[in-house]
Scaffold this active site. Structure first.
Site, short mmCIF file in Angstrom:
data_model
loop_
_atom_site.label_atom_id
_atom_site.label_comp_id
_atom_site.label_asym_id
_atom_site.label_seq_id
_atom_site.Cartn_x
_atom_site.Cartn_y
_atom_site.Cartn_z
N GLU A 261 0.87 -1.17 0.00
CA GLU A 261 0.00 0.00 0.00
C GLU A 261 0.91 1.22 0.00
O GLU A 261 1.41 1.64 1.05
CB GLU A 261 -0.92 0.00 1.22
CG GLU A 261 -1.87 -1.18 1.30
CD GLU A 261 -2.98 -1.13 0.26
OE1 GLU A 261 -3.05 -0.13 -0.50
OE2 GLU A 261 -3.77 -2.08 0.20
N CYS A 295 -2.53 8.74 2.47
CA CYS A 295 -2.24 8.26 1.11
C CYS A 295 -3.42 8.55 0.19
O CYS A 295 -3.27 8.59 -1.03
CB CYS A 295 -1.91 6.78 1.13
SG CYS A 295 -3.09 5.75 2.00
#
Length: 509
Positions: A261, A295
């Site tokens: 990720e 993110c």
């Protein structure tokens, strides 16, 4: 305040940061945890030596042999108890997250709520680890596939979500029959200690072996212990694209599995049919929430030229209402960046966008004076820019929002949105059904997450979380993301007295 929080969480200032369950130990150099809120020292945590690490792995291996044989619903019961304990400790753990990391108190509470939610999801999952029955071409044969635990799952998490991402992995891995070793970011070690203390107590109360949940602490060198270790079949790593490439190549060299990720460069497309009020709410929260350190933070706003000035004026006006300060004060919208290195990166981005031809329309800067002594508080900034600018092409982990125009139809906006190396989250603001469906089609957004009339951040645990391209391709949390934590096995049973071969092959003896 923070000492009371630590006491509520059962943490003493002398606790060492490496654990193999109920026992605490650590013989490495100490790292200091300081808050970006006020620059005050919180505590010191011992790091993990190679000798410590090998003891952790040996303990985890031993625990796995027992844990994998516990029926999955019983493993789910342990996770249920963990979720209930998190409900009891939501306030102090949320405050620790907020204070050690610097996100707003509501976001700190929200992160603990994510932990609770994924525990609930995992409890249900513990009774739904389904395989498939497959029709065999051979008479009197039954064929099916099933899933088995992998073993040890290594988890490397980032500072911006110091507890939620760990729980996304562990809650699912545990019900799948795996054991976990976690290396939290060295910037937020105390949240890791707190979580480990909570689950260690639950395991002890249930007479479960230590090693089901393990904690190691330190910098990237401690992470390398796991990435190079053949005893750990899966590494789940959250962080920058640069870090992810190193992890991916290292683990691939030993033919291990990775769940990555990594960075995002997320955009909201605003079409002429957008609801401007909804757009402003989604864009502002997406850009300044967690001080732009998600993110999934909104980095780019791609606005149709016919409404560009109207949207720009509304966004600028909203930025004028933002309150920046101590994140534990719920009246503030924006807290600090994680450290002064992040501040330097933010300042460099604003300098570079101007050098490349951009125009700053909401001035940034570092805040000084009373309440800003840590040097980590900055003003959320907005710049008009072009998608091809080098600085726009790269993720800046700070509250910097780039505005840009598109003309013509929505295909042009989608091309701009997709025109970056990352592919995590995306959104479109429109009341036009055709535009929305085009955005979600095969020729639409190339991101792992694509939203209509909501922003780029704020994912729910029920859906699989992750992205494409340089975001790494991993999926965590909901849907069928659990399969990454297991190995698939195909089984065929012949219940006849004959042995026919597949594909009609004859072999007579």
């Amino acid at each position: 305040m923070i000492q009371d929080v630590l006491k509520q969480l059962g943490i003493e200032a002398t606790n060492k940061g490496t654990s193999t369950g109920s026992d605490w130990f650590g013989s490495g150099a100490e790292i200091s945890s300081s808050s970006p809120v006020d620059a005050k020292h919180i505590a010191k945590v011992a790091t993990t030596t190679r000798e410590d690490y090998d003891k952790v792995v040996e303990t985890a291996q031993k625990a796995f042999k027992d844990w994998r044989l516990v029926p999955a619903p019983q493993r789910g019961e342990i996770v249920r108890q963990f979720g209930n304990k998190l409900r009891e400790l939501k306030e102090p753990l949320g405050k620790l997250v907020s204070y050690e990391m610097g996100k707003s108190l509501q976001e700190g509470y929200g992160e603990v709520q994510e932990m609770i939610d994924i525990c609930d999801f995992a409890v249900g999952l513990s009774r739904q680890l389904y395989g498939s029955t497959i029709h065999s071409e051979r008479p009197g044969h039954r064929m099916y596939d099933q899933y088995h635990p992998l073993g040890i799952v290594g988890i490397i998490s980032a500072f911006n979500f110091p507890v939620a991402v760990w729980s996304w992995n562990t809650a699912l891995a545990w019900v799948c029959g795996d054991v976990c070793i976690w290396k939290p970011s060295e910037k937020v070690p105390l949240t890791g200690v707190a979580c480990q203390k909570i689950i260690a107590d639950i395991l002890k109360e249930n007479d479960m072996p230590e090693g089901i949940s393990c904690l190691i602490n330190g910098d990237y060198k401690v992470g390398e212990f796991m990435t190079t270790d053949k005893r750990i079949p899966l590494i789940s790593a959250t962080g920058s694209t640069r870090m992810g490439k190193i992890v991916a190549s290292t683990v691939a060299e030993r033919l291990g599995k990775t769940l990555l990720e990594l960075g995002g460069n997320n955009a909201i497309i605003v079409t002429p049919d957008a609801d401007i009020k909804m757009t402003v709410i989604g864009a502002v929260f997406g850009a300044v929430g967690t001080a732009g350190q998600r993110c999934t933070s909104t980095r780019r706003l791609i606005i149709h030229e016919s409404i560009y000035d109207k949207v720009k004026d509304a966004i600028v006006a909203a930025y004028g209402q933002l309150k920046i300060g101590n994140p534990l004060d719920e009246n503030n919208h924006v807290g600090p960046l994680i450290d002064t290195d992040a501040v330097a990166m933010y300042q460099d981005a604003l300098k570079r966008v101007v050098e490349e031809g951009g125009n700053i329309i909401v001035e940034g800067g570092v805040l000084e004076g009373e309440g800003y002594e840590s040097g980590c508080y900055v003003k959320p900034a907005i710049a008009e820019a072009e998608n091809h600018f080098d600085i726009v092409q790269h993720e800046t982990f700070a509250p910097v929002l780039y505005l840009m125009k598109y003309s013509g139809d929505v295909e042009n906006a989608i091309e701009l949105q997709n025109g970056v190396a990352q592919g995590l989250s995306s959104a479109i603001m429109t009341n036009n059904l055709r535009e929305a469906e085009r955005f979600l089609s095969h020729a639409g957004s190339d991101c792992g997450i694509a939203n209509v009339n909501i922003g780029t951040s704020g994912a729910e645990i029920g859906g699989a979380f992750g992205g494409e391209k340089e975001t790494g391709g991993g999926r965590e949390s909901g849907s069928d993301a659990w399969k990454i934590y297991m190995r698939r096995q195909t089984n065929t049973i012949n219940y006849t007295t004959e042995l026919p071969l597949a594909q009609g092959i004859k072999f007579d003896i």
